[in-house]
Design an enzyme around this catalytic site. Structure first.
Site, PDB file in Angstrom:
ATOM      1  N   TYR A  95       0.832  -1.220   0.000  1.00 47.26           N
ATOM      2  CA  TYR A  95       0.000   0.000   0.000  1.00 47.26           C
ATOM      3  C   TYR A  95       0.858   1.258   0.000  1.00 47.26           C
ATOM      4  O   TYR A  95       0.493   2.257  -0.617  1.00 47.26           O
ATOM      5  CB  TYR A  95      -0.970  -0.016   1.201  1.00 47.26           C
ATOM      6  N   GLU A 137      -8.154  -7.179   4.923  1.00 46.14           N
ATOM      7  CA  GLU A 137      -7.450  -8.258   4.219  1.00 46.14           C
ATOM      8  C   GLU A 137      -6.725  -9.172   5.208  1.00 46.14           C
ATOM      9  O   GLU A 137      -6.730 -10.391   5.058  1.00 46.14           O
ATOM     10  CB  GLU A 137      -6.523  -7.668   3.138  1.00 46.14           C
ATOM     11  N   TYR A 190     -13.622 -18.458  -5.769  1.00 45.94           N
ATOM     12  CA  TYR A 190     -12.526 -18.799  -6.684  1.00 45.94           C
ATOM     13  C   TYR A 190     -11.246 -19.089  -5.906  1.00 45.94           C
ATOM     14  O   TYR A 190     -11.148 -18.778  -4.722  1.00 45.94           O
ATOM     15  CB  TYR A 190     -12.280 -17.656  -7.680  1.00 45.94           C
ATOM     16  N   GLN A 207      -7.379 -15.783 -11.159  1.00 49.17           N
ATOM     17  CA  GLN A 207      -8.454 -16.386 -10.377  1.00 49.17           C
ATOM     18  C   GLN A 207      -9.278 -17.313 -11.280  1.00 49.17           C
ATOM     19  O   GLN A 207      -9.607 -16.931 -12.410  1.00 49.17           O
ATOM     20  CB  GLN A 207      -9.397 -15.308  -9.822  1.00 49.17           C
ATOM     21  N   GLY A 266     -21.077 -19.186 -21.704  1.00 52.39           N
ATOM     22  CA  GLY A 266     -19.704 -19.638 -21.956  1.00 52.39           C
ATOM     23  C   GLY A 266     -19.077 -20.244 -20.719  1.00 52.39           C
ATOM     24  O   GLY A 266     -19.711 -20.997 -19.970  1.00 52.39           O
ATOM     25  N   VAL A 267     -17.818 -19.850 -20.471  1.00 52.93           N
ATOM     26  CA  VAL A 267     -17.097 -20.429 -19.341  1.00 52.93           C
ATOM     27  C   VAL A 267     -17.585 -19.849 -18.008  1.00 52.93           C
ATOM     28  O   VAL A 267     -17.208 -20.313 -16.930  1.00 52.93           O
ATOM     29  CB  VAL A 267     -15.563 -20.284 -19.546  1.00 52.93           C
ATOM     30  N   PRO A 271     -18.677 -21.255 -11.944  1.00 59.73           N
ATOM     31  CA  PRO A 271     -19.183 -21.140 -10.559  1.00 59.73           C
ATOM     32  C   PRO A 271     -20.587 -21.712 -10.419  1.00 59.73           C
ATOM     33  O   PRO A 271     -20.982 -22.172  -9.345  1.00 59.73           O
ATOM     34  CB  PRO A 271     -19.164 -19.627 -10.293  1.00 59.73           C
ATOM     35  N   PHE A 379     -15.440 -11.903 -14.649  1.00 61.05           N
ATOM     36  CA  PHE A 379     -14.121 -12.477 -14.922  1.00 61.05           C
ATOM     37  C   PHE A 379     -13.261 -11.355 -15.478  1.00 61.05           C
ATOM     38  O   PHE A 379     -13.656 -10.677 -16.411  1.00 61.05           O
ATOM     39  CB  PHE A 379     -14.222 -13.604 -15.950  1.00 61.05           C
ATOM     40  N   PRO A 381     -10.843  -7.729 -14.789  1.00 62.36           N
ATOM     41  CA  PRO A 381     -11.004  -6.569 -13.927  1.00 62.36           C
ATOM     42  C   PRO A 381     -12.465  -6.172 -13.849  1.00 62.36           C
ATOM     43  O   PRO A 381     -13.173  -6.189 -14.850  1.00 62.36           O
ATOM     44  CB  PRO A 381     -10.189  -5.477 -14.606  1.00 62.36           C
TER      45      PRO A 381
END
Ligand code: HEM
Length: 385
Positions: A95, A137, A190, A207, A266-267, A271, A379, A381
């Site tokens: 940071y 985090e 993920y 991810q 699609g992919v 999930p 999927f 950014p």
């Protein structure tokens, strides 16, 4: 606590940040990677080339400046970023690096607008935001590490088995190299894969949604052969090893008894498979609609498994759309209007390319679904839908 004066000074930079064009963002990343090349092992260098991530950070800072006097409205967005950062093992000292290059970039490129007063206000405001991120985090790291089978940073996994699910999507069954149990996760989350693709100077982290329910000593991901890291994954074989960060992510199947509608393209199906398996295994009374769109039969992943689940579980129904070619399924793109959906009491989970998700969200909103009932995973950014 920030003073009213600091808040006002930070707010005065909203136009500067939200209009930060490619020149500003590119300068920031060039500066950072020149002074701190070690960060190239953390950032997605393919996104850097395409310029996508360039805007996520500045947009987030503009949102922070906008809501700096009412931060709770940013809680969901902050949580999403915290999960992404945790899966990248971002540390407190990072940071300071990002903060320094942000401030120096604004000083260098906007010397007239970014006055010493404003610089001081941003130093305080950034420190406060960084503190929130670092604390949250660290909370994620500690919680995951303390659970049974949990770990911090990376752990080595062996590719135990691969299964071709469609022309471009392959599943990888990853077992812990130490053969010990692995921490659980919620369907929808993920893991991050850390690899060094051939010809690439840096480690790259990506991810991948977990595509099956929890297994004792491992996980399953299903990867589309597209791009640097996914292409590298497809070149690996049974017995090869990869490093993984623990499961993370705020896109999760809610443990309620409300009807569920899983919508993917699609992919983006990955999930949804974990969610569908989880419902089939433990929620036999929860009415579930599985809606999936793909190009054609060769690109249709998990067709047999979804059929088997709909045949064996009376609470699960599936509707499939093929964009091309005649088939037994719906033709063209997903149209939600003719379907009977739980518009007022259901939960809607959406995953796929950004334009697809924007289209699904628009359809759901026009059908009267409340925004809070629409949950989605992006999927790449995060872009605003
Ligand atoms: C992703 C904001 C600090 C590294 C993101 C995203 C946002 C964001 C909005 C996109 C999230 C998504 O995809 O859903 C911020 C803010 C920060 C900050 C506001 C400061 C307060 C950092 C730091 C690092 C970092 C200190 C590490 C040096 C990354 C990376 C990604 C990411 C690697 C994934 C995208 C990529 O690889 O290009 N961050 N971030 N961020 N952030 Fe941060």
């Amino acid at each position: 606590m920030l003073s009213n004066n600091t808040i006002a000074l930070v707010k005065s930079t909203i136009p500067l940040l939200s209009n930060a064009g490619t020149a500003v963002t590119a300068h920031f990343y060039d500066r950072m990677f020149t002074h701190n090349p070690e960060l190239k092992d953390i950032f997605n260098m393919s996104n850097q080339q395409s310029g996508k991530q360039h805007f996520a950070l500045f947009n987030a800072l503009a949102a922070y400046a906008t809501h700096i006097d009412n931060l709770p409205v940013l809680a969901t967005a902050v949580e999403r970023i915290n999960h992404k950062h945790a899966s990248l093992n971002i540390q407190p000292h990072h940071y300071d690096i990002v903060g320094t290059h942000l401030i120096e970039t604004l000083k260098e490129l906007a010397p007239n607008e970014f006055t010493p007063d404003i610089e001081q206000a941003w130093r305080e405001a950034y420190a406060l935001l960084a503190d929130v991120f670092i604390t949250q985090e660290e909370g994620i790291y500690k919680t995951t590490e303390s659970k049974q089978g949990g770990w911090r940073n990376t752990r080595t996994f062996v590719i135990n088995e691969t299964v071709q699910e469609s022309a471009k999507v392959k599943s990888f069954y990853l077992r812990s190299a130490d053969n010990k149990p692995v921490v659980g996760f919620q369907a929808g989350q993920y893991i991050s894969v850390h690899v060094k693709p051939k010809g690439c100077d840096n480690t790259q982290i990506r991810q991948y949604s977990l595509s099956d329910v929890q297994q004792d000593k491992g996980y399953r991901i299903s990867v589309k052969n597209q791009g640097l890291v996914s292409g590298h994954m497809h070149s690996l074989n049974v017995g090869d090893v990869v490093e993984l960060s623990p499961p993370a992510g705020d896109f999760m199947l809610q443990q309620t008894d409300s009807p569920k509608v899983l919508i993917s393209a699609g992919v983006g199906i990955t999930p949804m498979m974990a969610m569908l398996e989880s419902i089939a295994a433990s929620k036999p009374d929860v009415k579930t609609q599985f809606l999936h769109a793909c190009i054609n039969s060769t690109e249709h992943s998990f067709a047999n498994r979804v059929n088997a689940l709909t045949n064996s579980a009376p609470n699960i129904e599936a509707d499939i759309w093929y964009e091309q070619g005649p088939s037994q399924y719906h033709q063209g793109r997903i149209n939600l209007t003719p379907l009977t959906l739980p518009l007022t009491n259901g939960e809607f989970y959406v995953c796929g390319p950004t334009p697809f998700m924007a289209a699904m969200k628009a359809q759901l909103l026009s059908l009267g679904v409340a925004p809070a009932r629409i949950l989605y995973e992006v999927f790449g950014p995060h872009e605003s839908l």
